[in-house]
Design a protein around this motif. Structure first.
Motif, PDB file in Angstrom:
ATOM      1  N   LEU A 132       0.721  10.931 -10.540  1.00 43.54           N
ATOM      2  CA  LEU A 132      -0.126  12.209 -10.646  1.00 43.54           C
ATOM      3  C   LEU A 132       0.543  13.494 -10.892  1.00 43.54           C
ATOM      4  CD1 LEU A 132      -2.670  11.470  -7.705  1.00 43.54           C
ATOM      5  CD2 LEU A 132      -3.101  11.369 -10.209  1.00 43.54           C
ATOM      6  N   THR A 133       1.714  13.539 -10.149  1.00 43.14           N
ATOM      7  CA  THR A 133       2.726  14.730 -10.441  1.00 43.14           C
ATOM      8  C   THR A 133       3.376  14.586 -11.703  1.00 43.14           C
ATOM      9  OG1 THR A 133       3.241  14.404  -8.177  1.00 43.14           O
ATOM     10  CG2 THR A 133       4.609  15.675  -9.481  1.00 43.14           C
ATOM     11  N   TRP A 134       3.630  13.549 -12.493  1.00 42.48           N
ATOM     12  CA  TRP A 134       3.872  13.626 -13.609  1.00 42.48           C
ATOM     13  C   TRP A 134       2.911  14.019 -14.626  1.00 42.48           C
ATOM     14  CZ3 TRP A 134       2.595   9.919 -17.655  1.00 42.48           C
ATOM     15  CH2 TRP A 134       3.272  10.153 -18.865  1.00 42.48           C
ATOM     16  N   GLY A 135       1.643  13.333 -14.517  1.00 44.98           N
ATOM     17  CA  GLY A 135       0.581  13.939 -15.433  1.00 44.98           C
ATOM     18  C   GLY A 135      -0.009  15.161 -15.110  1.00 44.98           C
ATOM     19  N   GLY A 136       0.404  15.897 -14.116  1.00 41.01           N
ATOM     20  CA  GLY A 136       0.080  17.417 -14.205  1.00 41.01           C
ATOM     21  C   GLY A 136      -1.431  17.530 -13.490  1.00 41.01           C
ATOM     22  N   ALA A 137      -1.666  16.405 -12.657  1.00 41.55           N
ATOM     23  CA  ALA A 137      -3.131  16.562 -12.104  1.00 41.55           C
ATOM     24  C   ALA A 137      -3.273  17.683 -11.205  1.00 41.55           C
ATOM     25  CB  ALA A 137      -3.182  15.106 -11.168  1.00 41.55           C
ATOM     26  N   ASN A 138      -4.682  18.164 -11.225  1.00 41.80           N
ATOM     27  CA  ASN A 138      -4.937  19.356 -10.417  1.00 41.80           C
ATOM     28  C   ASN A 138      -4.763  19.137  -8.846  1.00 41.80           C
ATOM     29  OD1 ASN A 138      -6.207  21.624  -9.598  1.00 41.80           O
ATOM     30  ND2 ASN A 138      -8.222  21.192 -10.029  1.00 41.80           N
ATOM     31  N   PRO A 139      -4.059  19.606  -8.114  1.00 43.16           N
ATOM     32  CA  PRO A 139      -4.052  19.399  -6.807  1.00 43.16           C
ATOM     33  C   PRO A 139      -5.023  20.028  -5.808  1.00 43.16           C
ATOM     34  CG  PRO A 139      -2.140  21.092  -7.514  1.00 43.16           C
ATOM     35  CD  PRO A 139      -3.041  20.685  -8.944  1.00 43.16           C
ATOM     36  N   TYR A 155      10.555  12.796  -7.683  1.00 39.79           N
ATOM     37  CA  TYR A 155      10.567  11.299  -8.347  1.00 39.79           C
ATOM     38  C   TYR A 155      11.634  10.547  -7.686  1.00 39.79           C
ATOM     39  CZ  TYR A 155       7.714  13.628 -11.859  1.00 39.79           C
ATOM     40  OH  TYR A 155       6.932  14.269 -12.775  1.00 39.79           O
ATOM     41  N   ILE A 156      12.937  10.938  -7.683  1.00 36.29           N
ATOM     42  CA  ILE A 156      13.994  10.200  -7.010  1.00 36.29           C
ATOM     43  C   ILE A 156      13.671   9.947  -5.490  1.00 36.29           C
ATOM     44  CG2 ILE A 156      16.154  10.212  -6.284  1.00 36.29           C
ATOM     45  CD1 ILE A 156      16.566  12.124  -9.055  1.00 36.29           C
ATOM     46  N   ALA A 185       0.817  -1.242   0.077  1.00 38.11           N
ATOM     47  CA  ALA A 185      -0.192   0.160  -0.030  1.00 38.11           C
ATOM     48  C   ALA A 185       0.794   1.223   0.067  1.00 38.11           C
ATOM     49  CB  ALA A 185      -0.944  -0.078   1.078  1.00 38.11           C
ATOM     50  N   ALA A 186       1.884   1.354   0.644  1.00 37.12           N
ATOM     51  CA  ALA A 186       2.998   2.443   0.820  1.00 37.12           C
ATOM     52  C   ALA A 186       3.479   2.585  -0.526  1.00 37.12           C
ATOM     53  CB  ALA A 186       3.986   2.321   2.055  1.00 37.12           C
ATOM     54  N   ALA A 187       3.883   1.699  -1.070  1.00 38.64           N
ATOM     55  CA  ALA A 187       4.460   1.581  -2.515  1.00 38.64           C
ATOM     56  C   ALA A 187       3.558   1.954  -3.640  1.00 38.64           C
ATOM     57  CB  ALA A 187       5.311   0.411  -2.802  1.00 38.64           C
ATOM     58  N   PHE A 188       2.365   1.598  -3.338  1.00 41.29           N
ATOM     59  CA  PHE A 188       1.444   2.013  -4.269  1.00 41.29           C
ATOM     60  C   PHE A 188       0.950   3.685  -4.202  1.00 41.29           C
ATOM     61  CE2 PHE A 188      -3.088   2.508  -5.398  1.00 41.29           C
ATOM     62  CZ  PHE A 188      -2.929   2.177  -6.645  1.00 41.29           C
ATOM     63  N   ILE A 189       0.962   3.893  -2.864  1.00 47.53           N
ATOM     64  CA  ILE A 189       0.641   5.372  -2.784  1.00 47.53           C
ATOM     65  C   ILE A 189       1.660   6.343  -3.390  1.00 47.53           C
ATOM     66  CG2 ILE A 189       0.114   6.867  -0.855  1.00 47.53           C
ATOM     67  CD1 ILE A 189      -1.379   5.014   0.745  1.00 47.53           C
ATOM     68  N   LEU A 190       2.937   5.832  -2.981  1.00 47.11           N
ATOM     69  CA  LEU A 190       4.194   6.554  -3.552  1.00 47.11           C
ATOM     70  C   LEU A 190       4.098   6.751  -5.149  1.00 47.11           C
ATOM     71  CD1 LEU A 190       6.782   5.839  -0.818  1.00 47.11           C
ATOM     72  CD2 LEU A 190       5.652   8.017  -1.259  1.00 47.11           C
ATOM     73  N   ALA A 191       3.950   5.604  -5.569  1.00 41.70           N
ATOM     74  CA  ALA A 191       3.843   5.428  -7.209  1.00 41.70           C
ATOM     75  C   ALA A 191       2.733   6.173  -7.888  1.00 41.70           C
ATOM     76  CB  ALA A 191       3.871   4.043  -7.415  1.00 41.70           C
ATOM     77  N   THR A 230      -0.363  12.175   1.812  1.00 43.39           N
ATOM     78  CA  THR A 230      -0.157  10.810   2.132  1.00 43.39           C
ATOM     79  C   THR A 230       1.217  10.456   1.713  1.00 43.39           C
ATOM     80  OG1 THR A 230      -2.430  10.216   2.098  1.00 43.39           O
ATOM     81  CG2 THR A 230      -0.856   8.411   2.486  1.00 43.39           C
ATOM     82  N   GLY A 231       1.519  10.714   0.297  1.00 41.54           N
ATOM     83  CA  GLY A 231       2.970  10.357  -0.327  1.00 41.54           C
ATOM     84  C   GLY A 231       3.702  11.268   0.568  1.00 41.54           C
ATOM     85  N   ARG A 232       3.548  12.621   0.760  1.00 39.38           N
ATOM     86  CA  ARG A 232       4.433  13.560   1.258  1.00 39.38           C
ATOM     87  C   ARG A 232       4.832  12.837   2.857  1.00 39.38           C
ATOM     88  NH1 ARG A 232       1.529  17.795   0.177  1.00 39.38           N
ATOM     89  NH2 ARG A 232       1.860  17.784  -1.849  1.00 39.38           N
TER      90      ARG A 232
END
Length: 146
Positions: free
Chosen positions: A83-90, A123-124, A72-78, A101-103
């Motif tokens: 979402l960041t790469w795709g430019g999703a609306n924050p 990303y890194i 679950a943790a790895a999935f949320i981070l991925a 949650t990822g932060r």
């Protein structure tokens, strides 16, 4: 596996001639049993082995929950990276909750690597955090399995 079974059963030995299978022993070392050699392969001993412990064992509830938490943790981070790469609306509630949650999950790895581009740094660091969470969960799950 089917090829190996056919190799030994095809030499004149049938399933009716096989010795009766012993009940499974739970907490003991794997037993090696020597089967009686067929007529064509006189002098050769066929050793029947049980699968190794880590292959045949199933997850207990604690082990399964630890592994699920790591996934679950790895999935949320991925998902946050995607979402960041795709430019999703924050401003969207789901995107905002996922990024928060990822932060929080990536807090220990916040400044592991610093880059001039903040997206590249995210990303890194989040990728390293996801891999570490998965590896640690896998190790803890393996240790609690026995």
């Amino acid at each position: 596996m089917a090829l190996q079974m056919g190799r030994y059963l095809g030499r004149g030995r049938t399933a009716a001639e096989d010795p009766p299978e012993e009940p499974r022993r739970r907490w003991s070392w794997p037993r090696r049993t020597a089967a009686a050699p067929p007529d064509e392969s006189a002098g050769k001993t066929v050793v029947v082995r049980r699968p190794r412990r880590w292959r045949r064992g199933r997850h207990n509830p604690v082990s399964a929950m630890i592994l699920a938490a790591g996934w679950a943790a790895a999935f949320i981070l991925a998902l946050g990276m995607l979402l960041t790469w795709g430019g999703a609306n924050p401003g969207n509630d789901l995107v905002h909750a996922t990024l928060n949650t990822g932060r929080w999950l990536a807090t220990p790895f916040h400044d592991a690597f610093t880059r001039s581009d903040p997206k590249e740094q995210l990303y890194i660091n989040w990728a390293i955090a996801g891999v570490v969470y998965y590896v640690v969960a896998r190790a803890l799950s393996w240790m609690t399995r026995f």
